[in-house]
Enzyme design. Structure first.
Site, PDB file in Angstrom:
ATOM      1  N   ILE A  40       0.924  -0.941  -0.076  1.00 58.65           N
ATOM      2  CA  ILE A  40       0.110   0.019  -0.045  1.00 58.65           C
ATOM      3  C   ILE A  40       1.026   1.360   0.037  1.00 58.65           C
ATOM      4  O   ILE A  40       0.544   2.271  -0.688  1.00 58.65           O
ATOM      5  CB  ILE A  40      -0.928   0.125   1.165  1.00 58.65           C
ATOM      6  CG1 ILE A  40      -2.033   1.067   1.046  1.00 58.65           C
ATOM      7  CG2 ILE A  40      -0.136   0.161   2.470  1.00 58.65           C
ATOM      8  CD1 ILE A  40      -3.142   0.895   2.110  1.00 58.65           C
ATOM      9  N   ARG A  41       2.164   0.952   0.604  1.00 65.65           N
ATOM     10  CA  ARG A  41       3.150   2.230   0.507  1.00 65.65           C
ATOM     11  C   ARG A  41       3.870   2.169  -0.886  1.00 65.65           C
ATOM     12  O   ARG A  41       3.809   1.288  -1.496  1.00 65.65           O
ATOM     13  CB  ARG A  41       4.044   2.190   1.741  1.00 65.65           C
ATOM     14  CG  ARG A  41       3.308   2.241   3.067  1.00 65.65           C
ATOM     15  CD  ARG A  41       4.226   1.769   4.046  1.00 65.65           C
ATOM     16  NE  ARG A  41       4.309   0.264   4.114  1.00 65.65           N
ATOM     17  CZ  ARG A  41       5.221  -0.307   5.144  1.00 65.65           C
ATOM     18  NH1 ARG A  41       5.752   0.347   6.055  1.00 65.65           N
ATOM     19  NH2 ARG A  41       5.184  -1.632   5.065  1.00 65.65           N
ATOM     20  N   TYR A 145      -6.243  -9.768  16.475  1.00 67.57           N
ATOM     21  CA  TYR A 145      -5.157 -10.623  15.904  1.00 67.57           C
ATOM     22  C   TYR A 145      -5.548 -11.856  15.899  1.00 67.57           C
ATOM     23  O   TYR A 145      -5.378 -12.466  14.554  1.00 67.57           O
ATOM     24  CB  TYR A 145      -3.784 -10.051  16.069  1.00 67.57           C
ATOM     25  CG  TYR A 145      -2.604 -10.713  15.417  1.00 67.57           C
ATOM     26  CD1 TYR A 145      -2.166 -10.130  14.073  1.00 67.57           C
ATOM     27  CD2 TYR A 145      -1.847 -11.735  15.921  1.00 67.57           C
ATOM     28  CE1 TYR A 145      -1.250 -10.518  13.359  1.00 67.57           C
ATOM     29  CE2 TYR A 145      -0.631 -12.061  15.351  1.00 67.57           C
ATOM     30  CZ  TYR A 145      -0.186 -11.431  13.930  1.00 67.57           C
ATOM     31  OH  TYR A 145       0.698 -11.973  13.430  1.00 67.57           O
ATOM     32  N   LYS A 149      -6.463 -14.232  12.513  1.00 66.93           N
ATOM     33  CA  LYS A 149      -5.597 -15.388  12.137  1.00 66.93           C
ATOM     34  C   LYS A 149      -6.227 -16.869  12.123  1.00 66.93           C
ATOM     35  O   LYS A 149      -6.014 -17.445  11.396  1.00 66.93           O
ATOM     36  CB  LYS A 149      -4.234 -15.604  13.124  1.00 66.93           C
ATOM     37  CG  LYS A 149      -3.189 -14.450  12.844  1.00 66.93           C
ATOM     38  CD  LYS A 149      -2.586 -14.328  11.236  1.00 66.93           C
ATOM     39  CE  LYS A 149      -1.886 -13.126  10.827  1.00 66.93           C
ATOM     40  NZ  LYS A 149      -1.433 -13.000   9.598  1.00 66.93           N
TER      41      LYS A 149
HETATM   42  C1  AKB Z   1       3.451 -10.315  16.625  1.00 59.33           C
HETATM   43  O1  AKB Z   1       4.169 -10.156  17.678  1.00 59.33           O
HETATM   44  O2  AKB Z   1       2.290  -9.707  16.236  1.00 59.33           O
HETATM   45  C2  AKB Z   1       4.114 -11.042  15.426  1.00 59.33           C
HETATM   46  C3  AKB Z   1       3.549 -12.693  15.675  1.00 59.33           C
HETATM   47  C4  AKB Z   1       4.164 -13.504  16.577  1.00 59.33           C
HETATM   48  O3  AKB Z   1       2.622 -13.100  14.908  1.00 59.33           O
HETATM   49  N1  AKB Z   1       5.312 -11.212  15.455  1.00 59.33           N
END
Ligand code: AKB
Length: 325
Positions: A40-41, A145, A149
């Site tokens: 995107i950059r 996150y 995932k």
């Molecule tokens: C994070 O710390 O978010 C990453 C990972 C372990 O997915 N390095």
């Protein structure tokens, strides 16, 4: 095979921590004319030997346009927000990490391309067994996150089953590298510590001294990604989201290893409660026997060899007045 002969390779997130080293490795292996870097950059002028395209992965038509124009046969989809940033901006993390992957998978399906998608130890949560964490186990992460995932792993499995799309992936641990900074992860301390050790012989760590996490040196991660995409499909029982690790250590143990070369190195601690809570929800040591059995995963670097190489490479890099990250 994951990377089709004669077709080109697209790397998203090419300016990120992994992408910055993956693009040159793919160019060295397949030829610069077969690799299209995207982000995107916008990169500095002359940064790439091969083609560069500015692509926002939340825009499906932009991905489609690049894939068709360049005759792409494999997409290495590295564009994502890391754990700490995703916790600050959960809505954007959902859109980029999951929406972006959905767009990539759809374009790949329509163009018969294969996909590599990185997952993470962040796909596990507090109810996951924390030691020798199995390949298949409880995955109830408590971070945005982690949610993205796990959903990414499931989405890749779904596309593989439902549409026979060749989607492969690794659950990566914290990655340590000197080429580009990680930018917003919980394991970033294991990179920052080296810069601070070389510059000031001192580092204030945001994780507690005894926080044990899986880690890997970037050359092993790059080899693992390329090796998995090359692997004979009939050998792959899992295909997607393989546990992989190379070492595990605490900040205290890493500081001890650095001290073997930087004798006056001092570490102290100012714990960030948000990142500490994220780290405590992740495994201490995952079991990567499925990757070893199905595609011969074998990392080259351990704590001692990674530390020696990082200090040597950063010592060189930080001598140059024009490169400061
Ligand atoms: C994070 O710390 O978010 C990453 C990972 C372990 O997915 N390095």
């Amino acid at each position: 095979m994951g990377t089709k002969k004669d077709k080109k390779i697209l790397v998203t997130g090419a300016l990120g921590q992994i992408g910055s080293e993956l693009v040159p490795a793919l160019e060295a292996r397949y030829g610069a004319e077969r690799v299209v870097a995207s982000d995107i950059r916008i990169p500095p002028a002359g940064a790439y030997q091969g083609a560069f395209e500015q692509v926002d992965c939340t825009q499906p038509l932009a991905i489609q346009d690049v894939v068709r124009r360049h005759d792409i046969g494999a997409i290495y989809h590295m564009a994502a927000l890391l754990s700490a940033v995703a916790e600050e901006r959960p809505q954007i993390a959902w859109s980029v990490n999951l929406g972006g992957l959905y767009n990539v998978l759809e374009v790949a399906r329509q163009n018969s391309a294969s996909v590599f998608c990185p997952s993470s130890i962040g796909a596990f949560g507090p109810s996951t067994p924390r030691d020798r964490t199995p390949q298949t186990t409880i995955q109830r992460p408590t971070t945005m996150y982690g949610v993205t995932k796990v959903a990414s792993e499931l989405l890749c499995d779904y596309y593989a089953e439902r549409f026979e799309l060749d989607a492969r992936g690794l659950r990566l641990p914290g990655l340590i590298s000197y080429a580009a900074p990680p930018g917003g992860g919980t394991t970033d301390y294991a990179v920052e510590i080296f810069y601070q050790a070389v510059r000031y012989s001192h580092y204030t760590c945001f994780l507690a001294a005894d926080t044990r996490l899986d880690m890997m040196y970037m050359p092993d991660a790059i080899d693992g990604i390329i090796q998995l995409m090359q692997a004979e499909p009939t050998r792959l029982k899992h295909r997607n989201a393989f546990n992989v690790t190379a070492m595990n250590f605490t900040p205290d143990e890493l500081a001890g290893e650095i001290r073997k070369s930087v004798a006056d190195f001092v570490i102290d601690y100012d714990v960030d409660p948000v990142r500490q809570a994220i780290a405590e929800s992740w495994p201490r040591a995952i079991d990567d026997s499925a990757a070893r059995a199905e595609w011969d995963w074998q990392p080259r670097y351990d704590l001692a060899t990674m530390t020696a190489d990082m200090l040597a490479k950063l010592g060189e890099k930080l001598k140059s007045p024009t490169r400061t990250t």
